[in-house]
Write a protein that holds these residues in place. Structure first.
Motif, PDB file in Angstrom:
ATOM      1  N   THR A 107     -24.641 -18.466 -50.482  1.00 24.84           N
ATOM      2  CA  THR A 107     -24.185 -17.273 -49.785  1.00 24.84           C
ATOM      3  C   THR A 107     -23.006 -17.635 -48.881  1.00 24.84           C
ATOM      4  O   THR A 107     -22.661 -18.813 -48.733  1.00 24.84           O
ATOM      5  CB  THR A 107     -25.314 -16.680 -48.935  1.00 24.84           C
ATOM      6  OG1 THR A 107     -25.695 -17.638 -47.929  1.00 24.84           O
ATOM      7  CG2 THR A 107     -26.521 -16.347 -49.798  1.00 24.84           C
ATOM      8  N   ARG A 108     -22.421 -16.625 -48.277  1.00 18.77           N
ATOM      9  CA  ARG A 108     -21.274 -16.868 -47.411  1.00 18.77           C
ATOM     10  C   ARG A 108     -21.658 -17.754 -46.222  1.00 18.77           C
ATOM     11  O   ARG A 108     -20.920 -18.695 -45.878  1.00 18.77           O
ATOM     12  CB  ARG A 108     -20.718 -15.534 -46.902  1.00 18.77           C
ATOM     13  CG  ARG A 108     -19.513 -15.698 -45.989  1.00 18.77           C
ATOM     14  CD  ARG A 108     -18.959 -14.347 -45.567  1.00 18.77           C
ATOM     15  NE  ARG A 108     -17.821 -14.501 -44.678  1.00 18.77           N
ATOM     16  CZ  ARG A 108     -17.134 -13.489 -44.153  1.00 18.77           C
ATOM     17  NH1 ARG A 108     -17.477 -12.243 -44.457  1.00 18.77           N
ATOM     18  NH2 ARG A 108     -16.112 -13.720 -43.352  1.00 18.77           N
ATOM     19  N   GLU A 109     -22.802 -17.481 -45.592  1.00 19.51           N
ATOM     20  CA  GLU A 109     -23.238 -18.269 -44.447  1.00 19.51           C
ATOM     21  C   GLU A 109     -23.535 -19.707 -44.853  1.00 19.51           C
ATOM     22  O   GLU A 109     -23.193 -20.651 -44.133  1.00 19.51           O
ATOM     23  CB  GLU A 109     -24.485 -17.636 -43.813  1.00 19.51           C
ATOM     24  CG  GLU A 109     -24.239 -16.306 -43.114  1.00 19.51           C
ATOM     25  CD  GLU A 109     -24.056 -15.158 -44.106  1.00 19.51           C
ATOM     26  OE1 GLU A 109     -24.389 -15.350 -45.314  1.00 19.51           O
ATOM     27  OE2 GLU A 109     -23.580 -14.084 -43.689  1.00 19.51           O
ATOM     28  N   GLU A 110     -24.149 -19.890 -46.013  1.00 24.03           N
ATOM     29  CA  GLU A 110     -24.452 -21.245 -46.480  1.00 24.03           C
ATOM     30  C   GLU A 110     -23.175 -22.026 -46.774  1.00 24.03           C
ATOM     31  O   GLU A 110     -23.084 -23.225 -46.462  1.00 24.03           O
ATOM     32  CB  GLU A 110     -25.333 -21.177 -47.731  1.00 24.03           C
ATOM     33  CG  GLU A 110     -26.744 -20.676 -47.456  1.00 24.03           C
ATOM     34  CD  GLU A 110     -27.523 -20.449 -48.736  1.00 24.03           C
ATOM     35  OE1 GLU A 110     -28.763 -20.362 -48.666  1.00 24.03           O
ATOM     36  OE2 GLU A 110     -26.885 -20.346 -49.816  1.00 24.03           O
ATOM     37  N   TYR A 111     -22.192 -21.347 -47.356  1.00 22.15           N
ATOM     38  CA  TYR A 111     -20.948 -22.044 -47.676  1.00 22.15           C
ATOM     39  C   TYR A 111     -20.175 -22.396 -46.406  1.00 22.15           C
ATOM     40  O   TYR A 111     -19.534 -23.447 -46.341  1.00 22.15           O
ATOM     41  CB  TYR A 111     -20.071 -21.187 -48.597  1.00 22.15           C
ATOM     42  CG  TYR A 111     -18.862 -21.943 -49.113  1.00 22.15           C
ATOM     43  CD1 TYR A 111     -18.998 -22.862 -50.157  1.00 22.15           C
ATOM     44  CD2 TYR A 111     -17.606 -21.767 -48.544  1.00 22.15           C
ATOM     45  CE1 TYR A 111     -17.919 -23.572 -50.620  1.00 22.15           C
ATOM     46  CE2 TYR A 111     -16.507 -22.480 -49.007  1.00 22.15           C
ATOM     47  CZ  TYR A 111     -16.672 -23.375 -50.047  1.00 22.15           C
ATOM     48  OH  TYR A 111     -15.595 -24.094 -50.489  1.00 22.15           O
ATOM     49  N   VAL A 112     -20.227 -21.519 -45.393  1.00 21.07           N
ATOM     50  CA  VAL A 112     -19.577 -21.835 -44.112  1.00 21.07           C
ATOM     51  C   VAL A 112     -20.215 -23.077 -43.507  1.00 21.07           C
ATOM     52  O   VAL A 112     -19.522 -23.966 -42.992  1.00 21.07           O
ATOM     53  CB  VAL A 112     -19.681 -20.632 -43.147  1.00 21.07           C
ATOM     54  CG1 VAL A 112     -19.267 -21.039 -41.732  1.00 21.07           C
ATOM     55  CG2 VAL A 112     -18.795 -19.496 -43.638  1.00 21.07           C
ATOM     56  N   HIS A 113     -21.532 -23.160 -43.569  1.00 20.16           N
ATOM     57  CA  HIS A 113     -22.228 -24.347 -43.054  1.00 20.16           C
ATOM     58  C   HIS A 113     -21.829 -25.584 -43.848  1.00 20.16           C
ATOM     59  O   HIS A 113     -21.600 -26.661 -43.267  1.00 20.16           O
ATOM     60  CB  HIS A 113     -23.742 -24.134 -43.133  1.00 20.16           C
ATOM     61  CG  HIS A 113     -24.538 -25.336 -42.740  1.00 20.16           C
ATOM     62  ND1 HIS A 113     -24.558 -25.840 -41.460  1.00 20.16           N
ATOM     63  CD2 HIS A 113     -25.344 -26.156 -43.485  1.00 20.16           C
ATOM     64  CE1 HIS A 113     -25.335 -26.904 -41.414  1.00 20.16           C
ATOM     65  NE2 HIS A 113     -25.823 -27.126 -42.639  1.00 20.16           N
TER      66      HIS A 113
END
Length: 332
Positions: free
Chosen positions: A186-192
């Motif tokens: 997801t977007r949040e996982e990729y940002v992390h």
């Protein structure tokens, strides 16, 4: 240097982030990160010791990146990746300082990013001419013997192709692994994941790293920014290599356990080892995020494998009668 303990460890968070980028997705035990920090510190101290000895033999009081590169000269792929890292570092520095340059955000590609400015989506020719990659000369190259460097020729492609071939094997495999892992994030996982890729032992931690590495104890030389950045790159490589090897050790252990379990059950006793391996480990199976993390024994075995003696060196030791020899620390 004092032995690192769980309480005295200074880079637990950074090592966890580096291990996550390298493929470890579990909740990493504290003793594992502490052991890896000990391994990295041991490697850095050995590099500084050998580099200082080289500088003293050359009659130089200050360490340079040439001394560090010379200590890892036998690992051609790592030298090529370090050259690429230093080249793109020079590009980004010149881009930031050049008033008429392009946006530094256009130059996010680094040693592990072949699709950066040199790729099809790179900047325009006008910007490229101002921010052309500077070729890092190796200390054993004939050109490094002279104070004035000859201008690079555009038709000198054979040497570049050889360097890229040395670098790309491990780099592209790591990029494939990262692409496979991030494909369904997801977007949040990729940002992390992107934030973890920025983990460093040295970036904005210069004073802590100098104390941790033993500057003033191992060597009296005061390192410049290029030396610190080079050590930062090499420390990331060490953590990544140890993690990847530890994951291989863990996968082999789990495979043996599964094969023994399959062999003990009914109905599978007639299967060959290769058939059991194919049945238990599908070719394109993606490991789950909830798998068990790396344990201390996996890191210890990974380090042991990295220090194994080369067969020709072992044969030479037996031929000369030197059976018990204290071998120097091998670089990871």
């Amino acid at each position: 240097m004092d032995r690192i303990t769980d309480k005295s460890a200074k880079y637990r968070t950074e090592i966890q982030q580096m291990m996550f980028v390298s493929g470890e997705t579990g909740d990493i035990p504290t003793e594992v990160t502490t052991l890896i920090e000990q391994i990295v510190q041991q490697q850095v101290v050995e590099m500084l010791t050998r580099a200082t000895a080289l500088a003293n033999r050359a009659g130089v009081r200050t360490l340079s990146i040439d001394h560090l590169i010379f200590t890892i000269r036998h690992d051609r792929s790592k030298v090529a990746r370090l050259q690429s890292f230093l080249s793109w570092k020079d590009v980004r520095k010149n881009t930031r300082t050049d008033e008429g340059g392009a946006d530094p955000g256009d130059f996010t590609g680094g040693a592990d990013d072949p699709s950066g400015p040199s790729g099809p989506s790179g900047p325009t020719d006008a910007v490229t001419s101002k921010t052309k990659k500077k070729k890092v000369r190796l200390p054993w190259d004939a050109a490094s013997f002279y104070a004035v460097a000859l201008p690079e020729r555009d038709d000198d492609d054979e040497a570049k192709d050889e360097e890229e071939e040395e670098m790309n094997t491990a780099t592209l495999q790591r990029l494939r692994n990262a692409d496979e892992r991030t494909k369904h994030m997801t977007r949040e996982e990729y940002v992390h994941f992107s934030e973890c890729r920025q983990a460093s032992f040295t970036y904005r931690k210069g004073k802590r790293f100098r104390e941790w590495a033993g500057f003033g104890v191992v060597t009296d030389s005061k390192p410049n920014d290029d030396v610190v950045d080079t050590l930062g790159f090499l420390t990331f490589e060490i953590v990544q290599t140890v993690t990847e090897e530890a994951l291989k050790v863990k996968a082999e252990e789990e495979l043996r356990q599964r094969l023994l379990g399959v062999g003990g059950g009914g109905g599978d006793g007639g299967l060959s080892l290769e058939q059991k391996r194919k049945r238990e480990c599908p070719l394109f199976e993606v490991p789950g995020e909830e798998r068990s993390p790396i344990q201390l024994k996996h890191v210890q075995e990974a380090f042991r494998r990295s220090q194994q003696q080369v067969l020709k060196d072992r044969a030479f030791a037996f031929a000369t009668g030197r059976h018990v020899v204290r071998r120097p620390l091998k670089y990871i």
